[in-house]
Design a protein around this motif. Structure first.
Motif, short mmCIF file in Angstrom:
data_model
loop_
_atom_site.label_atom_id
_atom_site.label_comp_id
_atom_site.label_asym_id
_atom_site.label_seq_id
_atom_site.Cartn_x
_atom_site.Cartn_y
_atom_site.Cartn_z
N GLN A 1 69.85 -20.26 62.19
CA GLN A 1 70.48 -19.59 63.33
C GLN A 1 71.05 -20.63 64.30
OE1 GLN A 1 68.52 -16.05 65.02
NE2 GLN A 1 66.92 -16.26 63.46
N GLU A 2 71.24 -21.86 63.79
CA GLU A 2 71.86 -22.96 64.55
C GLU A 2 71.06 -23.28 65.81
OE1 GLU A 2 75.97 -22.05 65.19
OE2 GLU A 2 76.46 -22.17 63.05
N ALA A 3 69.75 -23.24 65.69
CA ALA A 3 68.90 -23.52 66.86
C ALA A 3 67.75 -24.46 66.50
CB ALA A 3 68.35 -22.21 67.43
N TYR A 4 67.98 -25.37 65.55
CA TYR A 4 66.89 -26.22 65.12
C TYR A 4 66.34 -27.09 66.23
CZ TYR A 4 64.23 -29.84 62.77
OH TYR A 4 63.23 -30.69 62.43
N TRP A 5 67.21 -27.88 66.88
CA TRP A 5 66.72 -28.82 67.90
C TRP A 5 66.09 -28.10 69.09
CZ3 TRP A 5 65.42 -33.70 67.57
CH2 TRP A 5 65.95 -34.47 66.55
N PRO A 6 66.70 -27.03 69.63
CA PRO A 6 66.01 -26.32 70.72
C PRO A 6 64.65 -25.78 70.31
CG PRO A 6 68.31 -25.67 70.64
CD PRO A 6 68.05 -26.50 69.41
N PHE A 7 64.56 -25.25 69.07
CA PHE A 7 63.28 -24.72 68.59
C PHE A 7 62.27 -25.84 68.43
CE2 PHE A 7 60.26 -22.61 65.87
CZ PHE A 7 60.36 -21.26 66.21
N HIS A 8 62.71 -26.96 67.86
CA HIS A 8 61.82 -28.11 67.69
C HIS A 8 61.29 -28.60 69.04
CE1 HIS A 8 60.39 -32.03 66.28
NE2 HIS A 8 61.04 -32.55 67.30
N ARG A 9 62.19 -28.76 70.01
CA ARG A 9 61.76 -29.25 71.33
C ARG A 9 60.79 -28.27 71.99
NH1 ARG A 9 67.58 -30.22 71.84
NH2 ARG A 9 68.01 -32.41 71.36
N ALA A 10 61.06 -26.97 71.83
CA ALA A 10 60.19 -25.97 72.44
C ALA A 10 58.79 -26.03 71.83
CB ALA A 10 60.79 -24.58 72.26
N LEU A 11 58.69 -26.15 70.51
CA LEU A 11 57.37 -26.25 69.89
C LEU A 11 56.66 -27.53 70.32
CD1 LEU A 11 57.85 -25.03 66.20
CD2 LEU A 11 56.78 -23.81 68.10
N MET A 12 57.39 -28.63 70.40
CA MET A 12 56.77 -29.90 70.78
C MET A 12 56.29 -29.89 72.24
SD MET A 12 56.19 -32.21 68.63
CE MET A 12 56.56 -32.82 66.98
N SER A 13 56.90 -29.05 73.06
CA SER A 13 56.48 -28.97 74.47
C SER A 13 55.42 -27.90 74.69
CB SER A 13 57.69 -28.70 75.36
OG SER A 13 58.24 -27.42 75.09
N THR A 14 55.03 -27.19 73.62
CA THR A 14 53.99 -26.16 73.72
C THR A 14 52.62 -26.79 73.50
OG1 THR A 14 55.50 -24.48 72.84
CG2 THR A 14 53.15 -23.99 72.76
#
Length: 234
Positions: free
Chosen positions: A135-148
């Motif tokens: 869904q063209e959201a890899y980096w935002p999703f990755h950063r969000a998980l890493m900040s959780t």
């Protein structure tokens, strides 16, 4: 609190003192058996992966995986830019510090490889991140998980909703062939380079396993530029 204090003290000894040492001495390398033309950073009298570190994930054996260099760097870096491959796990504490450090590093193009070593939860999170890529959201999703804090599979849908993704599609895409292929590619690369832990990096032609100081990354990048084009990974 005692555990946090112990971890902080350990991190200071493990990664603070070497920074001063690294400023006083030149970088040292040893050649890798494979792939040809690549090398390993030697740190503090031993190789970068030469000692056990209780804060780094240990990988299971990967005898079933055929080593491969396919996809090490996703794109050819333009002149003056060093390609870097970064192997990460969402439950790896030091990956959380190293990721932003790499993104802020000048003159480096980072290809991120999901290498979930810390159990089923890490694998589910990695699949979710790769599904977000569809869904063209890899980096935002990755950063969000890493900040959780302490990410778990239960965080996947809230993160997807926060980013405006379709959660039903995300769930379905976690089993997509593209996701399985991406994980297999990263595992095959880890088998080729002998990567058994996260975080791990291949900066240009240099393998580094474990957390690395910002000063060392800067010097390593300069050294890679001085050493010329990166060998073809075959």
């Amino acid at each position: 609190m005692a555990g946090i204090g112990l971890a902080s003290a350990y991190a200071g000894l493990r990664y603070g003192l070497p920074t001063l040492s690294e400023r006083l001495h030149g970088l040292r390398f040893e050649p890798l058996d494979q792939p040809a033309g690549f090398r390993r950073l030697i740190s503090n009298g031993g190789t970068s992966n030469g000692s056990f570190d209780p804060f780094i994930a240990l990988a299971p054996t990967a005898d079933r995986v055929r080593p491969s260099c396919r996809g090490l760097f996703e794109d050819a870096a333009p002149p003056g830019i060093v390609p870097a491959a970064y192997f990460s796990d969402y439950n790896c504490a030091y990956c959380r510090a190293l990721g932003p450090r790499l993104e802020a590093l000048q003159g480096v193009h980072v290809t991120l490889h999901e290498l979930p070593l810390l159990g089923e939860g890490s694998t589910i999170l990695a699949r979710a991140a790769l599904a977000a890529n569809l869904q063209e959201a890899y980096w935002p999703f990755h950063r969000a998980l890493m900040s959780t804090p302490r990410p778990s599979p239960e965080a996947i849908i809230p993160v997807a909703l926060d980013l405006g993704l379709n959660p039903d599609r995300l769930r379905a895409d976690m089993d997509a062939p593209e996701v399985a292929a991406a994980l297999a590619r990263s595992e095959a690369l880890a088998a080729l380079f002998g990567i058994y832990a996260t975080p791990a990096l291949v900066v240009g032609r240099t393998l580094v396993i474990g957390a690395v100081a910002a000063a060392t990354l800067d010097r390593l990048t300069d050294q890679e530029l001085a050493d010329g084009p990166v060998p073809t990974c075959a």
